[in-house]
Design a protein around this motif. Structure first.
Motif, PDB file in Angstrom:
ATOM      1  N   ARG C 382      -5.126 -14.665  41.911  1.00 48.85           N
ATOM      2  CA  ARG C 382      -4.994 -15.900  42.692  1.00 48.85           C
ATOM      3  C   ARG C 382      -3.958 -15.754  43.799  1.00 48.85           C
ATOM      4  O   ARG C 382      -4.076 -16.373  44.847  1.00 48.85           O
ATOM      5  CB  ARG C 382      -4.559 -17.071  41.795  1.00 48.85           C
ATOM      6  CG  ARG C 382      -5.576 -17.503  40.750  1.00 48.85           C
ATOM      7  CD  ARG C 382      -4.983 -18.611  39.875  1.00 48.85           C
ATOM      8  NE  ARG C 382      -5.271 -19.932  40.376  1.00 48.85           N
ATOM      9  CZ  ARG C 382      -4.403 -20.761  40.885  1.00 48.85           C
ATOM     10  NH1 ARG C 382      -3.140 -20.439  40.982  1.00 48.85           N
ATOM     11  NH2 ARG C 382      -4.758 -21.958  41.310  1.00 48.85           N
ATOM     12  N   GLU C 384      -3.048 -13.091  45.655  1.00 48.82           N
ATOM     13  CA  GLU C 384      -3.435 -12.287  46.804  1.00 48.82           C
ATOM     14  C   GLU C 384      -4.884 -12.521  47.207  1.00 48.82           C
ATOM     15  O   GLU C 384      -5.381 -11.892  48.137  1.00 48.82           O
ATOM     16  CB  GLU C 384      -3.210 -10.803  46.494  1.00 48.82           C
ATOM     17  CG  GLU C 384      -1.735 -10.439  46.315  1.00 48.82           C
ATOM     18  CD  GLU C 384      -0.970 -10.394  47.646  1.00 48.82           C
ATOM     19  OE1 GLU C 384      -1.510  -9.860  48.615  1.00 48.82           O
ATOM     20  OE2 GLU C 384       0.154 -10.917  47.693  1.00 48.82           O
ATOM     21  N   GLU C 397     -14.265   3.563  45.432  1.00 50.91           N
ATOM     22  CA  GLU C 397     -13.895   4.371  46.581  1.00 50.91           C
ATOM     23  C   GLU C 397     -12.802   5.380  46.233  1.00 50.91           C
ATOM     24  O   GLU C 397     -12.807   6.508  46.717  1.00 50.91           O
ATOM     25  CB  GLU C 397     -13.418   3.452  47.713  1.00 50.91           C
ATOM     26  CG  GLU C 397     -13.302   4.166  49.043  1.00 50.91           C
ATOM     27  CD  GLU C 397     -12.481   3.384  50.054  1.00 50.91           C
ATOM     28  OE1 GLU C 397     -12.532   2.139  50.020  1.00 50.91           O
ATOM     29  OE2 GLU C 397     -11.784   4.031  50.861  1.00 50.91           O
ATOM     30  N   THR C 398     -11.851   4.969  45.408  1.00 52.31           N
ATOM     31  CA  THR C 398     -10.665   5.807  45.207  1.00 52.31           C
ATOM     32  C   THR C 398     -10.633   6.484  43.844  1.00 52.31           C
ATOM     33  O   THR C 398      -9.792   7.340  43.614  1.00 52.31           O
ATOM     34  CB  THR C 398      -9.390   4.955  45.307  1.00 52.31           C
ATOM     35  OG1 THR C 398      -9.383   4.028  44.217  1.00 52.31           O
ATOM     36  CG2 THR C 398      -9.333   4.185  46.615  1.00 52.31           C
ATOM     37  N   GLU C 402      -6.202   3.432  36.562  1.00 53.83           N
ATOM     38  CA  GLU C 402      -4.955   3.153  35.861  1.00 53.83           C
ATOM     39  C   GLU C 402      -4.405   1.890  36.501  1.00 53.83           C
ATOM     40  O   GLU C 402      -4.566   1.668  37.703  1.00 53.83           O
ATOM     41  CB  GLU C 402      -4.002   4.343  36.002  1.00 53.83           C
ATOM     42  CG  GLU C 402      -2.737   4.280  35.176  1.00 53.83           C
ATOM     43  CD  GLU C 402      -1.623   3.560  35.890  1.00 53.83           C
ATOM     44  OE1 GLU C 402      -0.754   3.009  35.206  1.00 53.83           O
ATOM     45  OE2 GLU C 402      -1.620   3.525  37.134  1.00 53.83           O
ATOM     46  N   ARG C 405      -2.093   2.127  39.561  1.00 55.90           N
ATOM     47  CA  ARG C 405      -2.824   2.768  40.646  1.00 55.90           C
ATOM     48  C   ARG C 405      -3.772   1.759  41.295  1.00 55.90           C
ATOM     49  O   ARG C 405      -3.832   1.627  42.520  1.00 55.90           O
ATOM     50  CB  ARG C 405      -3.605   3.941  40.047  1.00 55.90           C
ATOM     51  CG  ARG C 405      -4.265   4.844  41.034  1.00 55.90           C
ATOM     52  CD  ARG C 405      -3.250   5.647  41.778  1.00 55.90           C
ATOM     53  NE  ARG C 405      -3.842   6.804  42.435  1.00 55.90           N
ATOM     54  CZ  ARG C 405      -3.187   7.538  43.314  1.00 55.90           C
ATOM     55  NH1 ARG C 405      -1.930   7.228  43.619  1.00 55.90           N
ATOM     56  NH2 ARG C 405      -3.746   8.574  43.869  1.00 55.90           N
ATOM     57  N   ALA C 408      -1.836  -0.605  43.335  1.00 52.97           N
ATOM     58  CA  ALA C 408      -1.382  -0.053  44.609  1.00 52.97           C
ATOM     59  C   ALA C 408      -2.502  -0.082  45.646  1.00 52.97           C
ATOM     60  O   ALA C 408      -2.259  -0.322  46.822  1.00 52.97           O
ATOM     61  CB  ALA C 408      -0.880   1.374  44.414  1.00 52.97           C
ATOM     62  N   PHE C 409      -3.716   0.155  45.215  1.00 48.32           N
ATOM     63  CA  PHE C 409      -4.819   0.221  46.166  1.00 48.32           C
ATOM     64  C   PHE C 409      -5.447  -1.139  46.455  1.00 48.32           C
ATOM     65  O   PHE C 409      -5.958  -1.376  47.530  1.00 48.32           O
ATOM     66  CB  PHE C 409      -5.914   1.162  45.646  1.00 48.32           C
ATOM     67  CG  PHE C 409      -5.514   2.618  45.636  1.00 48.32           C
ATOM     68  CD1 PHE C 409      -4.567   3.118  46.519  1.00 48.32           C
ATOM     69  CD2 PHE C 409      -6.101   3.499  44.747  1.00 48.32           C
ATOM     70  CE1 PHE C 409      -4.203   4.461  46.520  1.00 48.32           C
ATOM     71  CE2 PHE C 409      -5.756   4.848  44.732  1.00 48.32           C
ATOM     72  CZ  PHE C 409      -4.802   5.335  45.622  1.00 48.32           C
ATOM     73  N   ARG C 411      -4.074  -4.424  45.505  1.00 47.14           N
ATOM     74  CA  ARG C 411      -3.108  -5.525  45.522  1.00 47.14           C
ATOM     75  C   ARG C 411      -3.223  -6.435  44.300  1.00 47.14           C
ATOM     76  O   ARG C 411      -2.469  -7.406  44.204  1.00 47.14           O
ATOM     77  CB  ARG C 411      -3.223  -6.405  46.785  1.00 47.14           C
ATOM     78  CG  ARG C 411      -3.375  -5.663  48.083  1.00 47.14           C
ATOM     79  CD  ARG C 411      -3.279  -6.621  49.243  1.00 47.14           C
ATOM     80  NE  ARG C 411      -1.945  -7.173  49.299  1.00 47.14           N
ATOM     81  CZ  ARG C 411      -0.936  -6.606  49.930  1.00 47.14           C
ATOM     82  NH1 ARG C 411      -1.109  -5.486  50.574  1.00 47.14           N
ATOM     83  NH2 ARG C 411       0.254  -7.159  49.916  1.00 47.14           N
ATOM     84  N   MET C 414      -0.011  -7.712  42.689  1.00 43.93           N
ATOM     85  CA  MET C 414       1.077  -7.454  43.616  1.00 43.93           C
ATOM     86  C   MET C 414       1.654  -8.725  44.200  1.00 43.93           C
ATOM     87  O   MET C 414       2.544  -8.685  45.030  1.00 43.93           O
ATOM     88  CB  MET C 414       0.535  -6.613  44.761  1.00 43.93           C
ATOM     89  CG  MET C 414       1.366  -5.403  44.969  1.00 43.93           C
ATOM     90  SD  MET C 414       0.745  -4.486  46.330  1.00 43.93           S
ATOM     91  CE  MET C 414       0.981  -2.892  45.635  1.00 43.93           C
ATOM     92  N   GLY C 415       1.130  -9.848  43.794  1.00 51.25           N
ATOM     93  CA  GLY C 415       1.547 -11.104  44.401  1.00 51.25           C
ATOM     94  C   GLY C 415       2.806 -11.660  43.769  1.00 51.25           C
ATOM     95  O   GLY C 415       3.491 -10.994  43.008  1.00 51.25           O
ATOM     96  N   GLN C 418       3.640 -11.760  40.080  1.00 46.17           N
ATOM     97  CA  GLN C 418       3.893 -10.439  39.504  1.00 46.17           C
ATOM     98  C   GLN C 418       2.877 -10.065  38.430  1.00 46.17           C
ATOM     99  O   GLN C 418       3.208  -9.395  37.451  1.00 46.17           O
ATOM    100  CB  GLN C 418       5.290 -10.383  38.895  1.00 46.17           C
ATOM    101  CG  GLN C 418       6.372 -10.514  39.929  1.00 46.17           C
ATOM    102  CD  GLN C 418       7.278  -9.310  39.922  1.00 46.17           C
ATOM    103  OE1 GLN C 418       6.882  -8.237  39.489  1.00 46.17           O
ATOM    104  NE2 GLN C 418       8.485  -9.462  40.406  1.00 46.17           N
ATOM    105  N   ARG C 445       3.946  -2.128  35.423  1.00 45.44           N
ATOM    106  CA  ARG C 445       5.389  -1.996  35.200  1.00 45.44           C
ATOM    107  C   ARG C 445       6.104  -3.252  35.680  1.00 45.44           C
ATOM    108  O   ARG C 445       5.769  -3.797  36.724  1.00 45.44           O
ATOM    109  CB  ARG C 445       5.921  -0.799  35.977  1.00 45.44           C
ATOM    110  CG  ARG C 445       5.741   0.519  35.262  1.00 45.44           C
ATOM    111  CD  ARG C 445       6.498   1.614  35.991  1.00 45.44           C
ATOM    112  NE  ARG C 445       5.916   1.878  37.288  1.00 45.44           N
ATOM    113  CZ  ARG C 445       4.959   2.775  37.508  1.00 45.44           C
ATOM    114  NH1 ARG C 445       4.502   3.492  36.515  1.00 45.44           N
ATOM    115  NH2 ARG C 445       4.476   2.962  38.713  1.00 45.44           N
ATOM    116  N   GLN C 447       8.796  -5.275  37.489  1.00 43.87           N
ATOM    117  CA  GLN C 447       9.647  -4.983  38.639  1.00 43.87           C
ATOM    118  C   GLN C 447      10.550  -6.171  38.898  1.00 43.87           C
ATOM    119  O   GLN C 447      10.102  -7.313  38.811  1.00 43.87           O
ATOM    120  CB  GLN C 447       8.779  -4.712  39.878  1.00 43.87           C
ATOM    121  CG  GLN C 447       8.168  -3.312  39.887  1.00 43.87           C
ATOM    122  CD  GLN C 447       7.150  -3.146  41.002  1.00 43.87           C
ATOM    123  OE1 GLN C 447       6.133  -3.814  41.011  1.00 43.87           O
ATOM    124  NE2 GLN C 447       7.420  -2.256  41.918  1.00 43.87           N
TER     125      GLN C 447
END
Ligand SMILES: Cc1cc2nc3c(=O)[nH]c(=O)nc-3n(C[C@H](O)[C@H](O)[C@H](O)COP(=O)(O)OP(=O)(O)OC[C@H]3O[C@@H](n4cnc5c(N)ncnc54)[C@H](O)[C@@H]3O)c2cc1C
Ligand SMILES: Cc1cc2nc3c(=O)[nH]c(=O)nc-3n(C[C@H](O)[C@H](O)[C@H](O)COP(=O)(O)OP(=O)(O)OC[C@H]3O[C@@H](n4cnc5c(N)ncnc54)[C@H](O)[C@@H]3O)c2cc1C
Ligand code: FES
Lengths: 101, 378, 461
Positions: C382, C384, C397-398, C402, C405, C408-409, C411, C414-415, C418, C445, C447
């Motif tokens: 929600r 991002e 694609e990648t 994990e 990982r 990171a690709f 998001r 990542m908002g 957390q 993890r 942060q």
């Protein structure tokens, strides 16, 4: 249309907060979220989608209920008490750092 | 069991990944070996500055080569690594007026290398970029620098290399490397071995473990620069910003990504633990970073950080990388120890090392980065 | 005058049931702990206190738990002179034997000899297409609205998800006069029967649960079991307008409403334990990564203790017992005399609640399969605005499989929450998509900062 419905504790003194310049009636002891959503339906615009948001967790964990003071301080509406005379904005004021507005 | 190729690359950061891509361009077969996953260490955690200004003048040809690759990265990689050529500004504070002279001097020399810089007074800067605080005395503006997304860059180079036939082994930690006859044999922690006549070490902060095996230990120090990121806010800050100062604590920088988050970096670096693959952000370093960000751009004080992180970077005593051929062993090459500023030049390093390996020479001046400079006199 | 002795520095994070009982044990042992809580008032989640000028009595606010609530609040009030209580103080990081706190722009750092993390829980969420619309709330959030503000989250409320809180909050709403239109439980009724042997570990709580369902049905609330949520319907401007779901019998049904309270039981707030570098282990029963601890609450890091729902979801009664137990363990480790017999009996209590919690996990299982069934256009994260399809595309694609990982690709996680609300579902989706067990996907993890921190932090000292 209001989103929240009051179910009691309505004998508290009324206060007025200003939201985006317009007066909003609330009760002493209301959080800003309750003050805003007892009058209106939403708190803010999502950054990444078309939809408006109105908070989610009410316990300070999701950060979906941010509003701002006129001087730009960020408040979490679900965990900030409304106070008489408060002036609140529902979008971040003056991106004063902007260089290509 | 031993897998053979023309070149083995140990270390899958931006250096190793881009070298793999360009070596394939020269028609050499490549095996890229990485302890963890591609681009998770310095190359995936850095600030994302694609900045030429401020680099030593002798490094500008390498930086120029790199910028040409960044500009065509989308076509080259078939992926968007969010490269934005939106400018870079380096500023100094009132209490260090002598730095204005250094900036002027640098701009004159940089111009000869094809990097145009515009010097602006504090007031001129504040007119154009109203976020600068009153302590900012002057700045040097580079319109043709910018920034990119480090989380995406190295993996995109590696995927492009793999499409061209590079063989990539992740989760492959090399613990031993030797030259046996004409070939290098490198051995992974689980016993797998790989063989090739050429070995390129792009092992970042871990480079010394491998160079030492060839009698070339180097004084590399691992450290963890601190990063933070804010909530998304309306996009309005085009250039990346940094402070020029001799004091580490004051060295902060920031940039805004197109989605709106502002990435903050710098101030005192923390310790890092290469053996554990961890770099922790010391809370006091976050606080000092934020304090110096407020000085640089007071209006950012109204924002919040939502996440902090760090990464493991290898620093050399002279802040210059180890890059070029080994002095003891033919067929062995190094590119590591980029001392906090390897992201921008990364693709240029890969292309240059591929050229050195495939053709035996390059026009890019890499003499300052010779490993011999750390040789102990016998 | 007594010889002043070196008093150990005990820091307790959280003033809920676990933190309150831990503080009480410290005070009884002659130690004055520092108690920090981000909230304005003590009480924590279940015994959350209403503002001073509200007048609802305990019985009305806390129902069957009124006695416990009152006892806990009175205990805390009684401790106030004997503890250094710091409300509205966020602990945002831990490093080098210190905690780092923020109270608006005021920053502080405190050393500790023993740190008790009693950080509680937040809702565990399984995303449903449309959950980004205004009017979708977490189940816990719906309860907070009622408990601490005497409001309902909407005019017509649907409760959807699973877990004991689903029935509890729905019936609290009914009792308070809110309009509850339906309770939609993803768990099948048969699961509850299978879980009975474990649930019987705490018969009174089991009985409360049965009574709640009866009360809802008597009040005319439609209760459906074994449903599958399909969509929260709504409009970008006006928010939620209904829910669409498949009934246990397989029919598609739509209910009109303007609010949805959703959740699947709880997840512990383990970020501080992570920042303190405590070791974690995968718990197959709840499919979550939890900080490791011994029977008394000692984490893998010396001097750091874990108690209450912040370590593992075992409920409020267990939180009181484990809070006291962890404090006794800490005091004992600091060389103070503690009652070993009491510790043994507390350990027994915690074991009983653990059995009950296992029963709850069986009775109201986390519908992990729903993550992989999310349609591509459903929002997964929600914060991002990342959809299930975005994450799947990034994986294709990648090759990322994990958690960190994929974050990171894509998001996801990542908002600014957390990953609290999308992280567990994202892990399930990645696991299903990659064809690996969820524990292999790893965990996001923790942060710092634990919650967003103003850049103005430290301006006021
Ligand atoms: C937080 C931070 C901020 C930074 N900001 C900037 C910036 O803004 N601009 C800029 O230009 N630079 C910046 N830098 C520096 C830049 O990120 C690095 O110089 C650059 O990424 C180095 O790339 P690399 O490939 O040499 O190293 P890395 O990306 O660290 O890659 C080395 C790889 O080698 C692998 N490896 C090591 N030993 C072995 C072994 N024995 N076997 C197999 N694999 C091995 C590692 O796992 C690692 O993946 C920053 C660095 C950090 C940490
Ligand atoms: C919204 C919600 C409603 C619930 N309702 C019920 C219910 O009705 N019945 C039931 O049996 N169980 C309920 N539970 C479960 C309930 O959490 C526990 O049973 C009980 O409250 C656990 O007690 P605790 O002391 O472990 O944690 P909590 O009571 O949650 O207390 C944790 C405290 O720690 C503080 N805190 C956390 N992190 C930080 C930090 N970084 N810095 C400073 N302070 C921090 C929080 O502000 C909080 O006050 C609910 C849970 C939630 C999330
Ligand atoms: S509603 Fe989640 S933080 Fe306020």
């Amino acid at each position: 249309m209001s989103r929240f419905v009051r179910l009691g504790e309505t004998d508290r003194p009324a206060i007025t907060v200003h939201v985006d310049g317009a007066p909003v009636e609330a009760l002493e002891g209301d959080t800003l979220m309750v003050a805003l959503l007892s009058q209106g339906g939403v708190l803010r615009q999502s950054e990444f989608g078309p939809e408006k948001r109105a908070g989610f967790c009410l316990m300070g964990a999701c950060q979906d209920c941010w509003v701002w003071t006129e001087s730009g301080d960020r408040l979490r509406a679900c965990s900030t008490l409304a106070a008489s005379g408060q002036r609140i904005l529902t979008s971040q004021p003056g991106a004063s750092w902007s260089n290509h507005a | 069991m031993s897998a053979a190729s023309d070149v083995i690359i140990v270390g899958g950061g931006l250096m190793g990944s881009s070298a793999a891509l360009f070596l394939r361009g020269h028609g050499l077969s490549v095996t890229l070996l990485e302890t963890d996953l591609i681009g998770r260490q310095a190359s995936g955690t850095n600030f994302g500055n694609v900045r030429r200004q401020g680099r030593p003048i002798h490094q500008l040809p390498l930086a120029n080569r790199a910028i040409a690759i960044w500009r065509q990265s989308r076509e080259l990689l078939g992926a968007d690594v969010e490269y934005l050529q939106s400018g870079h500004i380096r500023v100094c504070y009132r209490e260090r007026p002598e730095l204005v002279g250094s900036m002027e001097d640098y701009a004159a020399k940089a111009r000869e290398e094809g990097l145009e810089l515009e010097l602006l007074s504090g007031n001129a800067l504040r007119d154009k970029f109203p976020f600068f605080g009153p302590d900012v005395l002057a700045g040097s503006y580079s319109a043709t620098d910018g920034h990119a997304n480090p989380r995406l860059a190295a993996p995109a180079f590696a995927r492009a290399a793999a499409r061209l036939g590079a063989v990539i082994h992740e989760n492959t930690k090399i613990v031993d490397a030797q030259k046996v006859g004409e070939d290098f044999i490198v051995t992974a922690v689980d016993g797998r071995t790989f063989r090739a006549p050429i070995l390129l070490v792009t092992a970042g902060a871990w480079g010394n473990a491998l160079s030492s095996q060839f009698g070339e230990p180097v004084p590399i120090t691992p450290k963890g620069p601190n990063m933070s990121v804010t909530e998304p806010v309306p996009y309005g800050i085009l250039p990346a910003i940094g402070v020029m100062t001799p004091i580490e604590e004051e060295t902060v920088y920031f940039r805004q990504v197109a989605r709106g988050n502002i990435v903050l970096g710098g101030s005192t670096r923390g310790p890092s633990f290469p053996d554990q693959y961890r770099a922790y952000v010391e809370p006091q370093n976050t606080l000092s970073q934020l304090k110096h960000i407020r000085r640089l751009a007071p209006s950012l004080g109204k924002l919040n950080i939502i996440r902090v992180w760090s990464g493991i970077e290898g620093y050399m005593p002279d802040s210059q990388p180890v890059m070029g051929p080994s002095a003891t062993t033919s067929g062995l090459y190094y590119a590591f120890g980029f001392s906090g500023s390897g992201f921008q030049i990364g693709p240029g390093v890969g292309e240059t090392m591929a050229e050195v390996i495939a053709k035996g020479a390059t026009d890019i001046p890499i003499a300052p980065y010779r490993i011999e400079r750390f040789a102990t006199p016998t | 005058m007594v010889e002043p002795r070196i008093i150990p520095r005990v820091v307790i994070v959280g003033a809920g049931p676990a933190g309150t009982r831990a503080a009480e044990a410290c005070v009884q042992a002659g130690v004055r702990p520092i108690v920090l809580d981000e909230g304005r008032r003590d009480g924590g989640q279940i015994y959350r206190r209403q503002p001073d000028n509200f007048t609802r009595p305990y019985a009305k606010l806390y129902g069957s738990e009124a006695g416990r609530a009152q006892a806990l609040h009175e205990t805390f009030d009684g401790l106030k002179g004997a503890v250094d209580y710091r409300p509205e103080t966020l602990v945002w990081n831990i490093a080098g034997g210190h905690i780092w706190t923020a109270s608006q722009t005021y920053a502080d750092t405190l050393p500790f000899d023993a740190l008790l993390l009693c950080t509680g829980a937040t809702d565990r969420l399984m995303p449903v297409k449309g959950w980004q619309f205004a009017g979708s709330y977490s189940l816990g959030g719906a309860q907070v609205a009622l408990k601490s503000q005497a409001v309902s989250i909407g005019h017509k409320v649907v409760f959807m998800g699973s877990g004991p809180l689903l029935y509890l909050v729905a019936s609290q709403y009914v009792e308070a006069g809110a309009n509850v239109v339906a309770v939609l439980d993803t768990a099948h009724y048969s699961a509850r029967i299978k879980a009975l042997p474990d649930l019987l570990a705490v018969p009174s709580v089991l009985w409360n649960g049965v009574a709640l369902t009866m009360k809802l049905k008597r009040a005319g609330v439609a209760v459906h079991n074994g449903i599958k949520p399909l969509e929260i319907k709504g409009n970008a401007d006006s928010g939620v307008s209904g829910v669409r779901f498949r009934t246990g019998a397989g029919a598609e049904q739509e209910i009109i409403c303007d609010a949805v309270a959703m959740g699947h039981h709880l997840r512990p707030e383990t970020q501080l334990a992570d920042l303190a570098r405590c070791a974690f282990a995968f718990d197959p029963g709840t499919r979550q990564w939890l900080p490791k601890r011994d029977g008394d609450g000692r984490s893998s890091v010396a001097g750091v203790y874990l108690a209450g729902d912040g370590a593992k979801i075992l409920g409020a009664r267990s939180a009181e017992a484990s809070g006291r137990l962890a404090a006794l363990a800490a005091l004992g480790d600091l060389g103070l005399p503690v009652d070993k017999g009491e510790m043994a009996s507390l350990r027994g209590d915690v074991g009983t609640y653990a059995k009950f919690a296992r029963g709850l996990a069986k009775a109201f299982p986390w519908p992990s399969e729903q993550a992989s069934q999310l349609p591509d256009d459903a929002i997964l994260c929600r914060c991002e605005g990342v959809t299930a399809g975005d994450l799947r595309g990034v994986m294709r694609e990648t090759g990322a499989k994990e958690a960190n990982r994929a974050k990171a690709f894509s998001r996801v996680g990542m908002g600014r929450c957390q990953g609290r609300y999308c992280g567990l579902a994202a892990a399930e989706l990645i696991a299903a998509e990659a064809g690996v067990p969820v524990e292999q996907v790893g965990r996001l993890r923790g942060q710092a900062p634990v919650k967003p921190l103003t850049i103005a932090i430290g301006e006021e000292q």
